[in-house]
Scaffold this motif. Structure first.
Motif, PDB file in Angstrom:
ATOM      1  N   LEU A  80      18.291 -18.216  23.066  1.00 43.78           N
ATOM      2  CA  LEU A  80      18.029 -19.187  24.128  1.00 43.78           C
ATOM      3  C   LEU A  80      18.923 -18.914  25.335  1.00 43.78           C
ATOM      4  CD1 LEU A  80      16.580 -21.834  24.964  1.00 43.78           C
ATOM      5  CD2 LEU A  80      18.579 -23.054  24.122  1.00 43.78           C
ATOM      6  N   PHE A  81      20.165 -18.604  25.055  1.00 41.94           N
ATOM      7  CA  PHE A  81      21.127 -18.300  26.120  1.00 41.94           C
ATOM      8  C   PHE A  81      20.620 -17.132  26.976  1.00 41.94           C
ATOM      9  CE2 PHE A  81      24.947 -15.884  27.472  1.00 41.94           C
ATOM     10  CZ  PHE A  81      25.553 -16.852  28.254  1.00 41.94           C
ATOM     11  N   ASN A  82      20.125 -16.094  26.316  1.00 43.68           N
ATOM     12  CA  ASN A  82      19.592 -14.942  27.041  1.00 43.68           C
ATOM     13  C   ASN A  82      18.384 -15.328  27.876  1.00 43.68           C
ATOM     14  OD1 ASN A  82      21.552 -13.389  25.916  1.00 43.68           O
ATOM     15  ND2 ASN A  82      20.215 -12.328  24.458  1.00 43.68           N
ATOM     16  N   ARG A  83      17.509 -16.168  27.301  1.00 43.80           N
ATOM     17  CA  ARG A  83      16.320 -16.576  28.026  1.00 43.80           C
ATOM     18  C   ARG A  83      16.693 -17.439  29.232  1.00 43.80           C
ATOM     19  NH1 ARG A  83      10.758 -16.893  27.310  1.00 43.80           N
ATOM     20  NH2 ARG A  83      10.699 -15.971  25.263  1.00 43.80           N
ATOM     21  N   GLU A 142       9.901 -23.016  16.501  1.00 48.03           N
ATOM     22  CA  GLU A 142       8.640 -23.756  16.380  1.00 48.03           C
ATOM     23  C   GLU A 142       7.594 -22.896  15.692  1.00 48.03           C
ATOM     24  OE1 GLU A 142       4.591 -24.174  17.643  1.00 48.03           O
ATOM     25  OE2 GLU A 142       5.933 -22.717  18.601  1.00 48.03           O
ATOM     26  N   ASP A 143       7.568 -21.602  16.035  1.00 45.65           N
ATOM     27  CA  ASP A 143       6.563 -20.699  15.465  1.00 45.65           C
ATOM     28  C   ASP A 143       6.640 -20.630  13.945  1.00 45.65           C
ATOM     29  OD1 ASP A 143       9.054 -19.464  16.492  1.00 45.65           O
ATOM     30  OD2 ASP A 143       8.347 -17.690  15.436  1.00 45.65           O
ATOM     31  N   GLU A 144       7.864 -20.512  13.424  1.00 44.62           N
ATOM     32  CA  GLU A 144       8.002 -20.409  11.964  1.00 44.62           C
ATOM     33  C   GLU A 144       7.681 -21.732  11.286  1.00 44.62           C
ATOM     34  OE1 GLU A 144      11.817 -18.720  10.968  1.00 44.62           O
ATOM     35  OE2 GLU A 144      11.259 -16.756  11.786  1.00 44.62           O
ATOM     36  N   LYS A 202      12.484 -17.557  21.046  1.00 41.96           N
ATOM     37  CA  LYS A 202      12.123 -16.151  21.011  1.00 41.96           C
ATOM     38  C   LYS A 202      10.796 -15.907  21.728  1.00 41.96           C
ATOM     39  CE  LYS A 202      11.344 -12.584  17.488  1.00 41.96           C
ATOM     40  NZ  LYS A 202      11.490 -12.356  16.043  1.00 41.96           N
ATOM     41  N   PHE A 203       9.820 -16.784  21.477  1.00 45.16           N
ATOM     42  CA  PHE A 203       8.494 -16.533  22.050  1.00 45.16           C
ATOM     43  C   PHE A 203       8.194 -17.395  23.272  1.00 45.16           C
ATOM     44  CE2 PHE A 203       8.240 -15.264  17.574  1.00 45.16           C
ATOM     45  CZ  PHE A 203       7.929 -13.933  17.766  1.00 45.16           C
TER      46      PHE A 203
END
Ligand code: GTP
Ligand code: MG
Length: 595
Positions: free
Chosen positions: A17-20, A116-118, A145-146
């Protein structure tokens, strides 16, 4: 500037999240304890510039390990404006308590239910409205991630910050909070808002694990994976290295030489034979090293490392270590420095120190460059893989030997529990980011150490003025001569001795300085080496390079992480002694056998 910190348990996606959020390149991996230090970056939220801080994961606010202490120290010494708690939605039942603990500190909070995806794939349903209302914390379901839910999360954080008091809450006292109140509240929220399927379907992860953790097949499989990884790195990397070499030669011939033609010979020599030859020789290995790290990053992100820790735990226990030490030694094959810092997840100091004593023996990528170069120069292509493999074995054997010798001095009984995260695949964006980080890392090392190292070696081989270059009269010659009593019993001549001395700064400097000392680079240097050395001398030199004092960055890290000069001394002196003994035994043994 106002401060927003990302908090949560390990491996929940805080750094992702930090990277995003900030476009940074913080290291991400599917292993609890990737981040062990805080990193921060600026971010424009709404109309306001804020500082976002990525913290190590914590299980609760009262943990004892070094990385948990980093978080507590941060909370106690900084005033925060907003805490963004990131938790793994799949494990909401276990992780929500931490959010409530943080809430009890009196910090303004936003709750992000990540992955959320998983959660969706597993059929877990979470009523975020309900969580939000019951806890009085704005809550968003996202996938860091997505990207799903990301915009909502951004708005929620901006709004929460706008609503937060203008003066930040004072640095908090992370005092113990009565757990009963939290538990009662927790049970209420979970019952109202979370819908877990009664039986989880047998997931892909379970099916893969049945094979990967198989009592008989697991270890051969592990070795096969590592072997495959190396095959892939070299199959792809070697042609790239050759191409790099050609490009550098061409640049020197067509561009640099004409450009510098007007300068005095001394300057030309320094720039072309010193800096350029030295750095270019090292730089040709960059593609291989980047590939190596990318493959390692993929392995790291799949979650396989946690399995490796699990598999080797019993074996490592006999050496006075545990599965985590194994993983850190494995990471040390990339670079010793992050591996040393990774030991912060261990609570027991003796266990940590013993692991830190072993990690510098891992054949890191810088040493790999030296070996690739020398092996290519002195051994046939069919022998080369075996020679390299034997050096990896030597690296592991010295680590085992060191553990056996020293474990009595570092007794530890820390129970080891590892969580096996689900298998994941990195996105291409994550891979590119990681590759870029490694390239940047190389440039940092080049500008910091490698250039300085090769310039120094060049000066030593050319001064005092008027002596034969690199001859016995030059400073380099004198230096090499001084070490002769120590190194000639190992078959290491004066010139190689000089390379070794400066290799202490950074191991890449070893080949860089060889290029300078022999005043050639690339293929010509390889040819030169093949004339000057026989294979026994070369192998003895490689053994010594493998084991002797770790590089400057590693020593500095050991000093900082152990906070003990005595330990640092042992960590420098022991490998030096071991390297000498090993090379001596090998060289004299081989000569005695008539090689
Ligand atoms: N499926 C999925 N995986 C994610 C998501 N966010 C992060 N990950 C993966 O989760 C793993 C952990 O991510 P990190 O960002 O390193 O987690 P962290 O919370 O910083 O971990 P520590 O630094 O160890 O505390 C990595 O493999 C990520 O790729 C997500 O939304 N969905
Ligand atoms: Mg992290």
């Amino acid at each position: 500037m106002r401060k927003v910190a990302l908090l949560g348990m390990p491996n929940t996606g805080k750094s992702t999240l930090f990277n995003r959020l900030t476009g940074s390149g913080a290291r991400v991996g599917n292993w609890p304890g990737v981040t062990v230090e805080l990193s921060s970056a600026k971010l424009l939220l709404g109309a306001e510039m804020v500082e976002v801080i990525d913290l190590p994961g914590i299980y609760d606010l009262h943990g004892f390990s070094e990385d948990e202490r980093v978080v507590r120290h941060f909370l106690e010494n900084n005033s925060l404006d907003l805490a963004v708690v990131v938790l793994n939605a799949v494990q909401i039942e276990r992780q929500l308590a931490l959010a409530l603990q943080i809430q009890a500190l009196g910090l303004p909070l936003v709750l992000l239910l990540n992955m959320e995806d998983e959660a969706r794939k597993l059929g877990i349903r979470i009523d975020t409205e309900m969580v939000s209302r019951q806890l009085a914390i704005p809550t968003v379901l996202i996938s860091a991630k997505f990207g799903s839910g990301y915009q909502t999360a951004l708005h929620t954080i901006t709004a929460a910050l706008r609503g937060a008091p203008a003066t930040p809450s004072e640095a908090v006292k992370t005092a113990l909070i009565p757990d009963q109140t939290i538990e009662a509240k927790l049970a209420r929220v979970l019952a109202a808002a979370v819908d877990m399927p009664v039986t989880m379907s047998v997931s892909l992860t379970d099916r893969i694990d049945r094979l990967v953790l198989h009592p008989v097949l697991a270890l051969p499989l592990f070795l096969a994976v590592i072997l495959l990884l190396f095959q892939a790195v070299f199959a792809l990397g070697m042609p790239l290295q050759v191409a790099m070499n050609d490009i550098f030669n061409w640049l020197r011939l067509e561009l640099l030489s004409p450009l510098l033609a007007w300068t005095p010979p001394f300057v030309q020599g320094l720039l072309l034979d010193g800096v350029w030859n030295g750095v270019a020789t090292v730089a040709t290995f960059v593609p291989i090293i980047v590939l190596f790290f990318v493959f390692m990053a993929i392995v790291e992100d799949t979650g396989y490392l946690s399995r490796a820790a699990f598999l080797t735990d019993a074996l490592m226990a006999r050496l006075g270590l545990d599965g985590r030490s194994f993983v850190m030694i494995l990471m040390g094959f990339g670079c010793n420095v992050p591996a040393l810092m990774g030991t912060r997840i261990m609570r027991s100091r003796p266990l940590r120190l013993l692991s830190m004593l072993l990690i510098p023996l891992s054949l890191c990528s810088a040493r790999l460059q030296v070996f690739l170069f020398i092996i290519a120069a002195l051994f046939s292509p069919s022998q080369a893989p075996y020679v390299l493999f034997s050096l990896y074995l030597a690296s592991i054997a010295t680590a085992i030997g060191t553990a056996l010798i020293f474990r009595r001095h570092f007794p530890s009984t820390e129970p080891f529990v590892i969580e096996l995260p689900p298998y994941r695949l990195p996105t291409s964006r994550q891979i590119v980011l990681r590759a870029w980080q490694e390239v940047r890392h190389f440039f940092q090392r080049a500008t910091k150490f490698i250039i300085a190292g090769v310039v120094l070696v060049w000066l030593l081989t050319h001064l005092p003025l008027g002596v034969a270059v690199g001859g016995s009269e030059s400073y380099a010659g004198l230096l090499g001569h001084a070490f002769r009593p120590l190194l000639s019993p190992l078959g290491i001549g004066d010139k190689l001795a000089v390379a070794l001395i400066f290799g202490f700064v950074a191991k890449e400097v070893v080949i860089g300085s060889l290029a300078v000392i022999y005043a050639t680079s690339g293929g010509a240097l390889a040819g030169h080496l093949a004339q000057q050395l026989d294979w026994v001398q070369a192998y003895s030199f490689m053994l010594f390079t493998l084991v002797y004092t770790p590089c400057l960055s590693t020593v500095a890290t050991i000093r900082a992480e152990s906070r003990s000069l005595g330990f640092t001394f042992v960590a420098v002196a022991w490998p030096l002694l071991l390297a000498w003994l090993l090379s001596f035994t090998f060289y004299q043994g081989a000569r005695w056998l008539g090689y």
